[in-house]
Design an enzyme around this catalytic site. Structure first.
Site, mmCIF file in Angstrom:
data_model
loop_
_atom_site.group_PDB
_atom_site.id
_atom_site.type_symbol
_atom_site.label_atom_id
_atom_site.label_comp_id
_atom_site.label_asym_id
_atom_site.label_seq_id
_atom_site.Cartn_x
_atom_site.Cartn_y
_atom_site.Cartn_z
ATOM 1 N N GLU A 1 10.292 47.742 3.092
ATOM 2 C CA GLU A 1 10.540 49.044 2.461
ATOM 3 C C GLU A 1 10.949 50.085 3.492
ATOM 4 O O GLU A 1 10.572 49.983 4.662
ATOM 5 C CB GLU A 1 9.260 49.524 1.748
ATOM 6 C CG GLU A 1 9.283 49.336 0.254
ATOM 7 C CD GLU A 1 10.237 50.274 -0.471
ATOM 8 O OE1 GLU A 1 11.280 50.676 0.086
ATOM 9 O OE2 GLU A 1 9.947 50.603 -1.631
ATOM 10 N N ASP A 2 11.710 51.056 3.059
ATOM 11 C CA ASP A 2 12.064 52.165 3.942
ATOM 12 C C ASP A 2 10.899 53.128 4.080
ATOM 13 O O ASP A 2 10.525 53.527 5.170
ATOM 14 C CB ASP A 2 13.321 52.899 3.421
ATOM 15 C CG ASP A 2 13.248 53.246 1.931
ATOM 16 O OD1 ASP A 2 12.278 52.854 1.264
ATOM 17 O OD2 ASP A 2 14.160 53.923 1.441
ATOM 18 N N ILE A 3 10.325 53.509 2.933
ATOM 19 C CA ILE A 3 9.257 54.519 2.960
ATOM 20 C C ILE A 3 8.311 54.320 1.780
ATOM 21 O O ILE A 3 8.752 53.970 0.689
ATOM 22 C CB ILE A 3 9.883 55.940 2.953
ATOM 23 C CG1 ILE A 3 8.819 57.025 3.130
ATOM 24 C CG2 ILE A 3 10.714 56.208 1.724
ATOM 25 C CD1 ILE A 3 9.399 58.372 3.555
ATOM 26 N N ASP B 1 5.587 56.305 -0.467
ATOM 27 C CA ASP B 1 5.226 57.683 -0.786
ATOM 28 C C ASP B 1 4.019 57.642 -1.737
ATOM 29 O O ASP B 1 2.882 57.474 -1.286
ATOM 30 C CB ASP B 1 6.479 58.330 -1.404
ATOM 31 C CG ASP B 1 6.353 59.791 -1.700
ATOM 32 O OD1 ASP B 1 5.441 60.440 -1.203
ATOM 33 O OD2 ASP B 1 7.194 60.326 -2.451
ATOM 34 N N THR B 2 4.235 57.708 -3.039
ATOM 35 C CA THR B 2 3.110 57.595 -3.977
ATOM 36 C C THR B 2 2.514 56.187 -3.969
ATOM 37 O O THR B 2 1.353 55.988 -4.322
ATOM 38 C CB THR B 2 3.551 57.900 -5.428
ATOM 39 O OG1 THR B 2 4.537 56.929 -5.808
ATOM 40 C CG2 THR B 2 4.101 59.293 -5.560
ATOM 41 N N GLY B 3 3.326 55.203 -3.603
ATOM 42 C CA GLY B 3 2.884 53.806 -3.611
ATOM 43 C C GLY B 3 3.290 53.082 -4.881
ATOM 44 O O GLY B 3 3.128 51.869 -4.993
ATOM 45 N N THR C 1 6.254 52.335 -6.094
ATOM 46 C CA THR C 1 7.311 51.335 -5.909
ATOM 47 C C THR C 1 6.756 50.074 -5.249
ATOM 48 O O THR C 1 6.996 48.959 -5.719
ATOM 49 C CB THR C 1 8.465 51.913 -5.058
ATOM 50 O OG1 THR C 1 8.892 53.131 -5.637
ATOM 51 C CG2 THR C 1 9.629 50.954 -4.973
ATOM 52 N N LYS D 1 4.261 57.944 3.992
ATOM 53 C CA LYS D 1 3.749 59.299 3.723
ATOM 54 C C LYS D 1 2.376 59.126 3.095
ATOM 55 O O LYS D 1 2.186 59.331 1.896
ATOM 56 C CB LYS D 1 4.653 59.995 2.693
ATOM 57 C CG LYS D 1 5.866 60.635 3.230
ATOM 58 C CD LYS D 1 6.477 61.537 2.152
ATOM 59 C CE LYS D 1 7.955 61.352 2.097
ATOM 60 N NZ LYS D 1 8.605 62.135 1.033
ATOM 61 N N ASP E 1 18.129 58.526 1.545
ATOM 62 C CA ASP E 1 19.095 59.467 0.980
ATOM 63 C C ASP E 1 18.456 60.675 0.328
ATOM 64 O O ASP E 1 17.273 60.693 0.015
ATOM 65 C CB ASP E 1 19.921 58.755 -0.099
ATOM 66 C CG ASP E 1 19.098 58.517 -1.359
ATOM 67 O OD1 ASP E 1 17.990 57.943 -1.253
ATOM 68 O OD2 ASP E 1 19.534 58.923 -2.450
HETATM 69 P P1 IMP Z 1 7.022 55.799 -4.128
HETATM 70 O O1 IMP Z 1 7.198 54.898 -5.305
HETATM 71 O O2 IMP Z 1 6.598 57.172 -4.565
HETATM 72 O O3 IMP Z 1 6.109 55.247 -3.071
HETATM 73 O O4 IMP Z 1 8.438 56.055 -3.513
HETATM 74 C C1 IMP Z 1 9.060 55.184 -2.742
HETATM 75 C C2 IMP Z 1 10.563 55.352 -2.781
HETATM 76 O O5 IMP Z 1 10.960 56.721 -2.963
HETATM 77 C C3 IMP Z 1 11.118 54.931 -1.467
HETATM 78 O O6 IMP Z 1 11.438 53.576 -1.458
HETATM 79 C C4 IMP Z 1 12.327 55.840 -1.306
HETATM 80 O O7 IMP Z 1 13.451 55.227 -1.884
HETATM 81 C C5 IMP Z 1 11.984 57.085 -2.064
HETATM 82 N N1 IMP Z 1 11.481 58.158 -1.170
HETATM 83 C C6 IMP Z 1 10.208 58.562 -0.983
HETATM 84 N N2 IMP Z 1 10.123 59.555 -0.085
HETATM 85 C C7 IMP Z 1 11.387 59.777 0.340
HETATM 86 C C8 IMP Z 1 11.947 60.685 1.311
HETATM 87 O O8 IMP Z 1 11.279 61.479 1.984
HETATM 88 N N3 IMP Z 1 13.294 60.597 1.475
HETATM 89 C C9 IMP Z 1 14.085 59.736 0.771
HETATM 90 N N4 IMP Z 1 13.595 58.876 -0.132
HETATM 91 C C10 IMP Z 1 12.256 58.901 -0.354
HETATM 92 MG MG MG Z 2 13.294 52.732 -1.331
#
Ligand code: IMP
Ligand code: MG
Length: 177
Positions: free
Chosen positions: A96-98, A100-102, A104, A128, A156
């Protein structure tokens, strides 16, 4: 106007990617590993990681989407899937790139676990941690970052900036708020 501040430059990213590739090789040695690159964000990281990985690597791609603008929608959509024969009884690493909430990563792990891999771990370049909603921690993390919106090196903002060779923080000026 948008304002970009460099958070991790190319040199810092390359060093971290090499360390992660070698840590992963320490686990698997010459056993086959299926690396899953989650499109589109993780594509630069996955390619660099695999170029530095010395073992027997296969590469698969998954595509999910959840983000609109700077906020996670929480709703995950799978846009590209993998066939079960490429996962069943294999050692799998989700890249994964990042995180955030978890949401994904949790969705991706559930999706892959249903295909009965031999083992499954996750590797993210950025985390994060502070934004976590789902109780999930990546097995390997490049950098833990604060609650910042980052772009570049695959990441992006509405499909823009993926091609930057570094990771930067995108700040909107007052005029755009
Ligand atoms: P989650 O499901 O909230 O953990 O989000 C994960 C996905 O949101 C990552 O795989 C990214 O594609 C996108 N994302 C989360 N934070 C960022 C950010 O700061 N910049 C760009 N994309 C982000
Ligand atoms: Mg992503």
């Amino acid at each position: 106007m948008e304002n970009i501040e460099v958070l991790f430059n190319e040199k810092v990213i390359n060093k971290k990617v090499k360390e992660l590739a070698s840590e992963l090789y320490d686990i698997y040695g010459d056993n086959e590993v299926v690396f899953i690159c989650t499109l589109k964000g993780a594509v630069f990281f996955a390619c660099d990681l695999l170029k530095n990985y010395k073992g027997d690597a296969r590469m698969e791609f998954l595509r999910v989407s959840s983000y609109k603008g700077m906020e996670s929608t929480g709703k995950i959509e799978l846009n590209l899937s993998i066939s079960e024969e490429n996962i069943k009884n294999k050692n799998v690493v989700i890249i994964e790139d990042i995180v955030d909430t978890g949401n994904t990563l949790s969705f991706l792990c559930d999706y892959i676990n249903k295909m009965n891999p031999k083992s499954l771990i996750t590797c993210t370049l950025l985390d994060k941690k502070i934004k976590r909603v789902v109780d999930i921690d990546p097995t390997y993390t490049g950098f833990v970052i604060d609650d910042l919106f980052v772009i570049g090196y695959g990441l992006d903002y509405d499909e823009k900036y993926r091609n930057l060779p570094y990771i930067g923080v995108l700040r909107k000026t007052k005029k755009d708020l």
